[in-house]
Enzyme design. Structure first.
Site, PDB file in Angstrom:
ATOM      1  N   HIS A 427       0.830  -1.205   0.000  1.00  0.00           N
ATOM      2  CA  HIS A 427       0.000   0.000   0.000  1.00  0.00           C
ATOM      3  C   HIS A 427       0.868   1.260   0.000  1.00  0.00           C
ATOM      4  O   HIS A 427       0.700   2.162  -0.822  1.00  0.00           O
ATOM      5  CB  HIS A 427      -0.898  -0.042   1.240  1.00  0.00           C
ATOM      6  N   CYS A 803      -0.924  34.265  -2.689  1.00  0.00           N
ATOM      7  CA  CYS A 803       0.428  33.802  -2.352  1.00  0.00           C
ATOM      8  C   CYS A 803       0.436  32.803  -1.202  1.00  0.00           C
ATOM      9  O   CYS A 803       1.492  32.432  -0.709  1.00  0.00           O
ATOM     10  CB  CYS A 803       1.333  34.982  -2.027  1.00  0.00           C
TER      11      CYS A 803
END
Ligand code: PEP
Ligand code: MG
Length: 849
Positions: A427, A803
């Site tokens: 996994h 930003c």
């Protein structure tokens, strides 16, 4: 999705049959294209997504109709056909129809080994994938004969209390059902969703007559592809198993021969030059008509070629870029399509840093290299801790015995993943690769002491949670500390693709960069400028921290100014370096933002140190630190509030910026500097700061006899700044939305503490996603849209950007384009991803309009 009702559930693939990739899947549609190109494809029937869904629900399909095209005693294969081949699907199952009677007959015609090998392969696949028996009980024997076959059939009977099914219709029904159900399994769903598949992605299946590759002349089967899957460079690779060249060996390479002429042994090119030439010619056909690099599965029967299947060549991220660029350069596809074909996330894999080969390696342990690239971070032992760490902006390495689907969010938040168990298909490995997170698995010599929260190396060395380690997902090594890294090597194809992307995109992409090293990375990735330079990061280094502390402890303005005068040359040098690297591009410098206590120690040892440094008694140092402490520092004395209460700090920063501008102008470098005020919530704050900054600018211009321009703008990161954007914009040339704080304040949700309950919130659907990872378009987005609109009302030409950490994400870029923003700014490593994403969004808009 296409209307299912216009298509049949079972479709015999012919050149004119009604078929669509969104109904039957990509493989089925591709087979139809091969048939249209008159390639020798065996009889094939496609099952639609609808049909497969019904089968998964336990309903049956018309088996008579399905099997009729294959005639009596069919020998069949079933392969998955998902809409996008990258979304995967259950493994193909071959030789359906093999049974005892068929085996006996085939022993006569093709020999005991070949017949037994076919039956054994089918029993094995059926036992593992359909009857879900333990794979360890069903390994393929070295000698495929009647004896080993009987042993496997007996094992099947012992495990299931049933004889191995002999009726081909029963076999096929069960195979279809198991494949249909596998598609609905949790692992399959998570894996395809990590690759961008929608929740309701369908699976089609193709049932095809086996072309046996058995006869008097050259017979065998193989696959061929024309580019290297890792590099994307043109090269014939694949394998061919010849039945005529002696008995076939199961799984082993004994029966394998080379495809192209090779001094080491026989090749298909020698044995069967015509079929080989036909195969080679397929490359141009595939590129020309299918507009893709394909991997072709084939059989050869008495020297004649049969094409069983063609799928897109599996490709690494690097190869995906090179293939797309080469197809466009050869005019097989337009440049626009090449840009659209590369998954932006794939680029980030190419950007991974590697450990400098010359660096000293403090090796802790070795595991299996499962996902490339190297990353450094602090050890965390749970997925929740990883999320909390990410919310704090701290790099971490998630260390687990093994990972489970619940760990996915933690893996996403971590810089790297290390597990003690598992192999390359575990996994952690599969998800790590899917997410592009460096990952090492199966480091079984390592153990975890959960009580002491320590990781123990084989030599007894212990590493506590919070210690820094480095995961090298390219070599499988785990190292102590933070070795020097090399930036990723970016080849010509990568640069070409991004140049094309830049031609199509219609929004700017800048980088958040605080140091010259960041700025250099930003330039390497062709950022158009720096959208956010967090200047406080410049104060944490060595000697500067000490001076900073003196400044904090200074009594009154004069003292403070005197200390700041010592910081000035350091800041000026920082800015000069930044401006020189960014040559001509815009640099947005944010004035000091964090609360001052971040520069002060909180523990006893640190306080003792501080008292020594400041030459004051411990109790005085402690009292001063306590006096500065706030209940809620993130909502306290920080950002512009500091700038107004202690104006000398911003004065010094403004002077450092302007003196650096004057110096670079004199040395012939052009630069456009923007100065940004953080945490604004009222227009008057901007007025006050602007007056002082303008005053410093005028003074520096006079002192240095230089003329320069600069812009002063505001970081919109409080809800009030967004609401009052109209009058704020009257004093601000630009508004840059700081989505981190804006999310924090819009939700009333601490950036630093949200990790504790975020997974519970997301799991229970309170939030669709962690809003610090994925921009909340509905809430925070509404505030940004409103702020942008009001900002424009205050100043028509106000420059708009975001930003915060969301800047490089697809949803944030799409949002910013919709609202006419000028640019997004994101971390330097996300710049290429953002450039490509922005181009794809612009191109998709073109298609729609
Ligand atoms: C923001 O708040 O979005 C931001 C960019 O600033 P910081 O993360 O430094 O608070
Ligand atoms: Mg902020």
């Amino acid at each position: 999705m296409q209307q299912q009702s216009t298509y049949k559930q079972l479709t015999l693939i012919t050149p004119t049959a009604a078929m669509h990739a969104s109904v039957h899947g990509g493989r089925a549609k591709c087979l139809q294209r091969l048939i249209r190109l008159e390639m020798p494809v065996p009889v094939t029937v496609a099952l639609s997504f609808d049909a497969v869904q019904q089968i998964a629900r336990g309903q049956s399909v018309d088996m008579d109709a399905l099997m009729a095209p294959f005639g009596p005693q069919p020998l069949l294969s079933v392969r998955p056909s998902s809409q996008d081949p990258d979304w995967g699907g259950p493994s193909a199952i071959l030789n359906i129809g093999m049974n005892d009677a068929r085996h006996d007959a085939m022993c006569e015609t093709m020999g005991e080994w070949a017949a037994s090998a076919m039956y054994l392969r089918f029993v094995q696949a059926y036992a593992i994938h359909v009857a879900r028996l333990d794979p360890d009980e069903f390994y393929l024997p070295d000698v495929p004969d009647r004896l080993s076959l009987k042993a496997m059939l007996d094992t099947y009977e012992a495990e299931t209390d049933e004889q191995f099914p002999q009726d081909p219709a029963v076999q096929l029904t069960q195979v279809l059902r198991s494949m249909a159900r596998a598609w609905d399994g949790t692992t399959a769903r998570l894996l395809r969703q990590a690759k961008g598949a929608p929740q309701d992605a369908g699976l089609g299946l193709v049932v095809q007559a086996m072309a046996l590759g058995v006869g008097q002349g050259e017979c065998g089967s193989g696959v061929i592809q024309y580019v290297d899957s890792t590099t994307g460079v043109p090269q014939i690779t694949g394998r061919y198993m010849s039945q005529s060249q002696g008995r076939e060996a199961l799984g082993a390479a004994e029966g394998a021969i080379y495809l192209t002429r090779d001094p080491r042994g026989p090749s298909l090119e020698d044995l069967c030059p015509d079929a080989f030439a036909e195969l080679v010619a397929l490359r141009d056909i595939c590129r020309g008509y299918l507009r893709e690099e394909m991997q072709v599965e084939f059989t050869i029967e008495n020297g004649n070629l049969h094409i069983l299947d063609a799928v897109r060549v599996q490709r690494s991220s690097r190869a995906s870029v090179r293939i797309a660029v080469a197809l466009a350069e050869d005019e097989m596809i337009p440049r626009e399509e090449a840009v659209l074909r590369v998954e932006p996330a794939a680029l980030s894999e190419l950007l991974h840093r590697q450990i400098d080969p010359l660096a000293k390696r403090d090796l802790i342990v070795r595991g299996i290299a499962a996902s490339p690239g190297a990353a450094t971070g602090r050890i965390v032992l749970t997925a929740n801790e990883a999320q909390a760490s990410a919310a704090r902006g701290e790099a971490c390495v998630l260390v687990r015995r093994e990972t489970t689907p619940e760990d996915i969010r933690g893996m996403h938040a971590a810089q790297a993943v290390l597990t003690m168990r598992g192999g390359v298909t575990s996994h952690a490995a599969v998800i790590g690769r899917g997410l592009g997170v460096p990952c090492v698995v199966g480091a079984s010599d390592l153990s975890i002491d959960f009580k002491k929260r320590q990781v123990i190396a084989p030599n007894g060395r212990r590493f506590a949670a919070g210690d820094t380690i480095t995961v090298d997902g390219t070599t499988g090594q785990i190292l102590a500390g933070e070795p020097p890294m090399l930036e990723a090597a970016l080849d010509d194809a990568f640069q070409t693709l991004l140049q094309w992307a830049d031609e199509f995109r219609d929004i700017g992409v800048r980088a958040n960069a605080d140091t010259p090293a960041d700025a250099q990375t930003a330039r390497n990735f062709a950022a158009e400028g720096i959208g956010l330079c967090r200047t406080e990061h410049m104060f944490f280094e060595g000697e500067r921290l000490r001076v900073m502390r003196e400044m904090i402890f200074a009594e009154g303005g004069d003292d403070r100014r005197a200390v700041l005068d010592r910081l000035l040359p350091m800041q000026r040098a920082d800015f000069r370096a930044l401006f020189e690297i960014m040559q001509g591009r815009n640099v947005c410098v944010r004035l000091f933002d964090p609360p001052l206590h971040e520069f002060l120690p909180s523990d006893k040892a640190g306080l003792r140190d501080l008292a020594g440094q400041m030459d004051v008694p411990l109790h005085e140092a402690t009292a001063r630190v306590e006096a500065l402490s706030e209940y809620n520092p993130m909502l306290g004395m920080r950002g512009v509030r500091l700038g107004i209460a202690i104006p000398e700090i911003y004065d010094m920063q403004a002077r450092a910026i302007f003196e650096a501008i004057a110096a670079v102008i004199k040395s012939g470098t052009e630069i456009t500097v923007e100065i940004m005020i953080p945490l604004v919530s009222a227009m008057r704050e901007v007025e006050l700061v602007k007056a002082r900054v303008d005053g410093v600018a005028n003074a520096v211009m006079a002192e240095t006899r230089t003329e320069f321009e600069y812009r002063l703008g505001v970081m919109v990161e409080t809800p009030r700044a967004a609401l009052r954007a109209q009058d704020i914009a009257e004093h601000a040339a630009f508004l840059s939305f700081g989505t981190n704080d804006l999310t924090q304040m819009t939700y009333g949700l601490s950036r630093d503490d949200a990790g504790r309950f975020m997974s519970a919130y997301v799991q229970q659907g309170v939030y669709a996603e962690d809003p610090f990872h994925t921009l909340d378009i509905e809430g925070v987005g509404e505030l940004i849209a409103l702020g942008a609109e009001r900002g424009r009302a205050g100043r028509k030409d106000v420059i708009l950007s975001i930003c915060g950490e969301h800047g490089g994400s697809r949803s944030a870029i799409a949002f910013c384009r919709t609202h006419g923003f000028d640019y997004v700014s994101c971390s330097p490593f996300r710049v290429p991803v953002a450039r490509l994403t922005a181009a794809q969004l612009a191109l998709q808009d073109r298609v729609v309009s």
